[in-house]
Scaffold this active site. Structure first.
Site, PDB file in Angstrom:
ATOM      1  CE  LYS A 130      13.734  34.311  25.899  1.00  0.00           C
ATOM      2  NZ  LYS A 130      12.527  35.084  25.747  1.00  0.00           N
ATOM      3  CD  GLU A 190       2.688  36.138  27.489  1.00  0.00           C
ATOM      4  OE1 GLU A 190       2.541  36.299  26.272  1.00  0.00           O
ATOM      5  OE2 GLU A 190       3.728  36.432  28.092  1.00  0.00           O
ATOM      6  N   GLY A 205       7.845  46.129  23.168  1.00  0.00           N
ATOM      7  CA  GLY A 205       7.640  46.966  21.988  1.00  0.00           C
ATOM      8  C   GLY A 205       8.207  48.359  22.180  1.00  0.00           C
ATOM      9  CG  ASN A 261       8.895  34.823  26.396  1.00  0.00           C
ATOM     10  OD1 ASN A 261       9.939  34.798  25.746  1.00  0.00           O
ATOM     11  ND2 ASN A 261       8.729  35.593  27.452  1.00  0.00           N
ATOM     12  CB  SER A 296       7.223  39.003  31.344  1.00  0.00           C
ATOM     13  OG  SER A 296       7.215  37.659  30.882  1.00  0.00           O
ATOM     14  CG  ASN A 326       8.177  33.810  32.603  1.00  0.00           C
ATOM     15  OD1 ASN A 326       7.754  34.920  32.885  1.00  0.00           O
ATOM     16  ND2 ASN A 326       8.999  33.609  31.587  1.00  0.00           N
ATOM     17  N   GLY A 329       4.219  47.923  24.933  1.00  0.00           N
ATOM     18  CA  GLY A 329       4.527  47.706  26.339  1.00  0.00           C
ATOM     19  C   GLY A 329       6.025  47.793  26.534  1.00  0.00           C
ATOM     20  CB  ALA A 330       8.268  46.141  28.970  1.00  0.00           C
ATOM     21  N   GLY A 344       1.408  47.049  20.039  1.00  0.00           N
ATOM     22  CA  GLY A 344       1.511  46.678  21.451  1.00  0.00           C
ATOM     23  C   GLY A 344       2.762  47.292  22.052  1.00  0.00           C
TER      24      GLY A 344
END
Length: 318
Positions: A199, A281, A18, A109, A269, A207, A15-16, A13
């Site tokens: 977190k 998510e 990874g 997350n 995100s 978010n 994306g930003a 994966g």
């Protein structure tokens, strides 16, 4: 792994998240392999580019990119940077790319994000959770904007070392050492569940409110009403964590609140997922902590209301 050889790292994966960590590890001399889907042709041609406020413009070209996990060499460490909404779909790729005794690090997350993945992975693979403290987003295919931060905290979830605290801690320390060698802060966490609740203190308010109020961090921190709501949501996360046996000091939430005031203006995100009509998510960041708190006899009404509003948005925004 041969003596003296650095671990081979696979990014599942790209994306930003990874992409950023993969590029940083590759720059530090690690043998990094990237699994991509739609962005494979662009990355194959142009490599990966990170535009970082801290590290400058970084280009990894060529990037060792793959459209299929079957083409990847066996990796000692696999970093899962995809969204939690796609975890079960990724299991075959993880299994395919994993070396014997591989360590799978989930950079995501939310709460309990490792559980579903654990159920479909072989017992021989170590599963770890990673918590990224970073402001980063995709700007285009293979292009990543890095605004601030970059630390990764790691904890052991399950696998062959579950019954051996010394071995599991050594594996976590090995993972933290990878990131530190790449110039990034990284800490080994003794209690992964506690770390995930910590977190959530940031992720639950920022978010969700970014999507609900269509606001980035600077305007959210500038308005008295949203400031109060952020603090109320943070307080409920502390209550939920405590009910589940994870006491987080109030000073920790205050520190996160203050540090967000001094952060560059940032769209979390979840807002990027909303903007690009991807599933939010919600299960990992809202449903799982709400369910855990409720099972411990603790209701979190403001988080519940935020979750209900976001669920409506998630069902109707596509």
């Amino acid at each position: 792994m041969g003596a003296g050889r650095k671990p081979r790292v696979g990014i599942i994966g790209t994306g930003a998240i990874g992409g950023f960590y993969g590029v940083m590890l590759a720059r530090a001399g690690f043998d990094v392999h990237f699994l991509l889907r739609s962005e494979y042709p662009a990355v194959l041609e142009h490599g990966l580019q990170v535009n970082s406020s801290q590290h400058g413009k970084l280009t990894l070209k060529p990037a060792q990119a793959y459209a299929n996990a079957e083409q990847m060499p066996p990796c000692d460490w696999l970093l899962v940077g995809a969204k939690t909404t796609s975890n079960l779909d990724l299991a075959p790729a993880i299994i395919q790319a994993a070396a014997t005794d591989a360590k799978v690090l989930v950079l995501q997350n939310g709460l309990d994000v490792e559980d579903d993945l654990r159920a479909v992975l072989p017992d021989s693979l170590h599963l770890l959770g990673g918590l990224c403290f970073i402001c980063v987003h995709r700007a285009g295919p293979g292009q990543i904007e890095h605004q601030a931060l970059g630390a990764v905290n790691l904890g052991y979830h399950s696998g062959p070392a579950s019954a051996d605290a010394t071995l599991s801690q050594a594996i976590v320390e090995e993972g933290a050492a990878l990131f530190r060698e790449a110039g990034l802060d990284s800490q080994a966490m003794g209690n992964l569940q506690q770390a995930r609740w910590q977190k959530l203190v940031w992720n639950v308010p920022y978010n969700g409110l970014s999507v609900l109020l269509r606001a980035s961090t600077t305007p959210l921190m500038a308005d008295p009403a949203s400031r109060e709501l952020i603090q109320d949501l943070m307080q409920e996360v502390l209550q939920g964590a405590a009910a589940c046996g994870h006491v987080i000091p109030a000073a920790y939430a205050q520190q996160l609140f203050k540090s967000t005031e001094h952060m560059p203006d940032y769209w979390p995100s979840m807002y990027h997922d909303f903007l690009h009509q991807r599933p939010l998510e919600l299960a990992a960041i809202y449903a799982a902590p709400l369910a855990a708190a409720r099972a411990a006899g603790c209701e979190l009404p403001k988080i519940q209301a935020l979750y209900q509003a976001l669920s409506f948005i998630d069902r109707h925004h596509a």
